[in-house]
Design a protein around this motif. Structure first.
Motif, PDB file in Angstrom:
ATOM      1  N   LEU A  75     -20.747   1.907 -13.922  1.00  0.00           N
ATOM      2  CA  LEU A  75     -20.116   3.138 -13.852  1.00  0.00           C
ATOM      3  C   LEU A  75     -18.558   2.890 -13.542  1.00  0.00           C
ATOM      4  CD1 LEU A  75     -20.086   6.172 -13.450  1.00  0.00           C
ATOM      5  CD2 LEU A  75     -20.047   6.081 -10.990  1.00  0.00           C
ATOM      6  N   THR A  76     -18.112   1.785 -12.913  1.00  0.00           N
ATOM      7  CA  THR A  76     -16.687   1.774 -12.626  1.00  0.00           C
ATOM      8  C   THR A  76     -16.154   1.037 -14.053  1.00  0.00           C
ATOM      9  OG1 THR A  76     -17.037   0.830 -10.508  1.00  0.00           O
ATOM     10  CG2 THR A  76     -15.020   0.049 -11.402  1.00  0.00           C
ATOM     11  N   VAL A  77     -16.800   0.185 -14.639  1.00  0.00           N
ATOM     12  CA  VAL A  77     -16.266  -0.344 -15.905  1.00  0.00           C
ATOM     13  C   VAL A  77     -16.346   0.727 -17.130  1.00  0.00           C
ATOM     14  CG1 VAL A  77     -16.793  -2.017 -17.834  1.00  0.00           C
ATOM     15  CG2 VAL A  77     -17.130  -2.648 -15.313  1.00  0.00           C
ATOM     16  N   THR A  78     -17.391   1.594 -17.041  1.00  0.00           N
ATOM     17  CA  THR A  78     -17.313   2.554 -17.853  1.00  0.00           C
ATOM     18  C   THR A  78     -16.088   3.821 -17.735  1.00  0.00           C
ATOM     19  OG1 THR A  78     -19.894   2.591 -18.002  1.00  0.00           O
ATOM     20  CG2 THR A  78     -18.767   4.348 -18.765  1.00  0.00           C
ATOM     21  N   LEU A  79     -15.931   3.981 -16.703  1.00  0.00           N
ATOM     22  CA  LEU A  79     -15.054   4.952 -16.272  1.00  0.00           C
ATOM     23  C   LEU A  79     -13.554   4.325 -16.628  1.00  0.00           C
ATOM     24  CD1 LEU A  79     -16.125   6.314 -12.859  1.00  0.00           C
ATOM     25  CD2 LEU A  79     -15.769   7.608 -15.202  1.00  0.00           C
ATOM     26  N   ILE A  80     -13.518   3.147 -16.416  1.00  0.00           N
ATOM     27  CA  ILE A  80     -11.943   2.695 -16.840  1.00  0.00           C
ATOM     28  C   ILE A  80     -11.993   2.431 -18.475  1.00  0.00           C
ATOM     29  CG2 ILE A  80     -10.706   0.442 -17.061  1.00  0.00           C
ATOM     30  CD1 ILE A  80     -11.879  -0.199 -14.120  1.00  0.00           C
ATOM     31  N   ALA A  81     -12.959   2.008 -18.898  1.00  0.00           N
ATOM     32  CA  ALA A  81     -13.210   2.119 -20.472  1.00  0.00           C
ATOM     33  C   ALA A  81     -12.767   3.471 -21.336  1.00  0.00           C
ATOM     34  CB  ALA A  81     -14.391   1.458 -21.004  1.00  0.00           C
ATOM     35  N   ILE A  82     -13.227   4.473 -20.463  1.00  0.00           N
ATOM     36  CA  ILE A  82     -13.213   5.843 -21.089  1.00  0.00           C
ATOM     37  C   ILE A  82     -11.704   6.201 -20.962  1.00  0.00           C
ATOM     38  CG2 ILE A  82     -13.579   8.320 -20.610  1.00  0.00           C
ATOM     39  CD1 ILE A  82     -16.473   7.202 -19.864  1.00  0.00           C
ATOM     40  N   ALA A  83     -11.233   6.036 -19.629  1.00  0.00           N
ATOM     41  CA  ALA A  83      -9.874   6.391 -19.467  1.00  0.00           C
ATOM     42  C   ALA A  83      -8.663   5.590 -20.436  1.00  0.00           C
ATOM     43  CB  ALA A  83      -9.468   5.952 -18.046  1.00  0.00           C
TER      44      ALA A  83
END
Length: 463
Positions: A75-83
């Motif tokens: 989730l952490t990696v995904t959120l950073i990638a989305i941002a």
């Protein structure tokens, strides 16, 4: 003039930049980059569909996923990638449709808009990523990952009807070495319904039978401590095991006390106590403060403080961490058994008031306090099932049964009577919560009197 070579007015630039933040590819289509614009729209639609699918399909399991380190890392990696991706699209779109360089004011306005849009995208995703990171840190710090036995999703409780967890309130003082477990309660939870009964044991039980093996060989007639230095009470067993490794051979330091105390209390109650969670009393105060306080109903004024410098007036009020600590600890003008009743009310209040919004609003401070205050042997692999079970517990009435005088003599306990009462209490099937109609008076319930010899419902009794 080709669309991609057009000069856009201030209004068009603002509209297209803002539109591209809401739907990727709008600015690209407006500048004739049809293939790129459609590709961005497709990616955006896929991303949105994925989020909606996760929320819809996994909605009831999101809390369970929130206690799994691998999911939290993802989730952490995904959120950073989305941002990063979203901000890139905004900046890219702005670069395509910004006003001519000669129009300084218009270009400055659209630049400010692009920056604001990036901040609006990055800030919440960064905050969510931070929460995911902190959650992972709490999970990996508090809960061990050494349990090699796989947890079967279909039946994480291995066929057991109930899970029994020892809740310990530990109190260390500067004028004495070690830790005294002055609050000991077993939460017995029906894994199917969430119906919970709290079984409280007073700290001053004497001559408690220890489990078979080295511990019983040393104290064949019950635990007596180290006279004349200690009185030999139940609240000494934890520290005694830590001080004498031979009492629990093969158990590492720091786990000897919990291991022997669990086995001892399991024998007293006649039920298997599988896990424990210990809260340092002063750390508990920090947890309550992180929650923003806890609301309780005080039946009689409670004097607190070493020199009687404080008073908790009667009535329903929100207590700070320090006040909650004294609410659960004070014995001034009362005794151990009245204090045990208040401790059950406090546990009940914290369990009911720790709702998702309360936790989210003070997440980081709560996480910090929790890491400092709590120790447990509950494995990480069991956390998803435990979270699901906790949701069931919230929908039932928590009941309490304390083995205190006159039901049980602490000097000469009737161990058979204790086990018989436990068996009877757990055989009862309490009803789920029912709403009370306006103007209707709730059915009277017993009070927290020490003479209660059957479980009492804490929701009504504690006010």
């Amino acid at each position: 003039m080709a669309a991609r070579d057009r000069e856009f007015s201030l209004g068009a630039s603002i509209a297209l930049t803002f539109g591209s933040a809401l739907l990727w590819g709008v600015a690209h289509l407006a500048t004739g980059r049809r293939r790129t614009g459609l590709a961005l729209m497709a990616v955006y639609a896929l991303l949105l569909a994925s989020v909606l699918t996760v929320v819809t399909v996994l909605g009831s399991h999101l809390l369970s996923l929130a206690v799994q380190p691998s999911w939290l890392t993802t989730l952490t990696v995904t959120l950073i990638a989305i941002a990063v991706a979203w901000s890139t699209v905004i900046i890219w779109s702005y670069a395509l449709v910004r006003p001519a360089a000669s129009d300084t004011a218009a270009r400055k306005a659209t630049t400010i808009l692009a920056v604001v849009l990036c901040v609006l995208v990055v800030a919440p995703t960064a905050y969510a990523a931070r929460l995911a990171y902190v959650s992972r840190d709490v999970v990996t710090t508090l809960f061990n990952n050494t349990n090699t036995a796989p947890v079967v999703a279909a039946d994480p409780w291995s066929g057991a009807d109930r899970v029994n967890i020892l809740l310990v309130g530990a109190d260390a003082a500067a004028n004495r070495p070690g830790v005294r477990t002055d609050s000991m309660t077993v939460a017995s939870v029906d894994v199917a319904t969430g119906a919970t009964t709290l079984l409280g044991l007073p700290r001053n039980l004497e001559n408690v039978p220890l489990p078979a093996g080295p511990a019983r060989q040393r104290f064949p007639y019950g635990f007596t401590g180290e006279p004349p230095y200690t009185p030999g009470l139940l609240n000494e067993v934890f520290q005694y095991a830590e001080d004498y490794p031979e009492m629990t051979p093969g158990v590492h330091k720091g786990q000897r006390g919990p291991a022997l105390l669990k086995q001892t209390i399991s024998g007293i109650l006649g039920i298997p106590v599988t896990y424990y969670a210990m809260v340092d009393m002063y750390g508990f105060a920090q947890i309550v403060d992180a929650m923003g306080g806890v609301k309780v109903t005080i039946k009689e004024p409670i004097v607190y403080g070493k020199y009687r410098e404080g008073l908790l007036p009667a009535g329903t009020r929100k207590l700070s961490g320090e006040e909650a600590l004294w609410y659960g600890r004070s014995r001034t003008d009362s005794d151990d058994y009245v204090r045990m009743g208040r401790q059950k009310c406090l546990l009940n209040a914290v369990a009911k008031q720790a709702d998702p919004m309360t936790v989210l609003n003070s997440f980081e401070s709560l996480a910090t306090a929790t890491k400092r205050a709590i120790s447990t042997d509950i494995p990480q692999s069991l956390l998803p099932a435990l979270v699901d079970l906790a949701q069931k517990v919230k929908d039932t009435r928590i009941r309490s049964l304390s083995f205190v005088p006159p039901l049980i003599s602490t000097a000469y306990p009737d161990w058979q009577l204790i086990r018989r009462k436990v068996e009877q209490a757990l055989a009862e099937r309490p009803a789920n919560k029912t709403a009370t109609a306006p103007g209707e008076r709730p059915t009277p319930t017993p009070t927290l009197a020490p003479s209660a010899d059957r479980p009492i419902a804490l929701d009504e009794t504690c006010g």
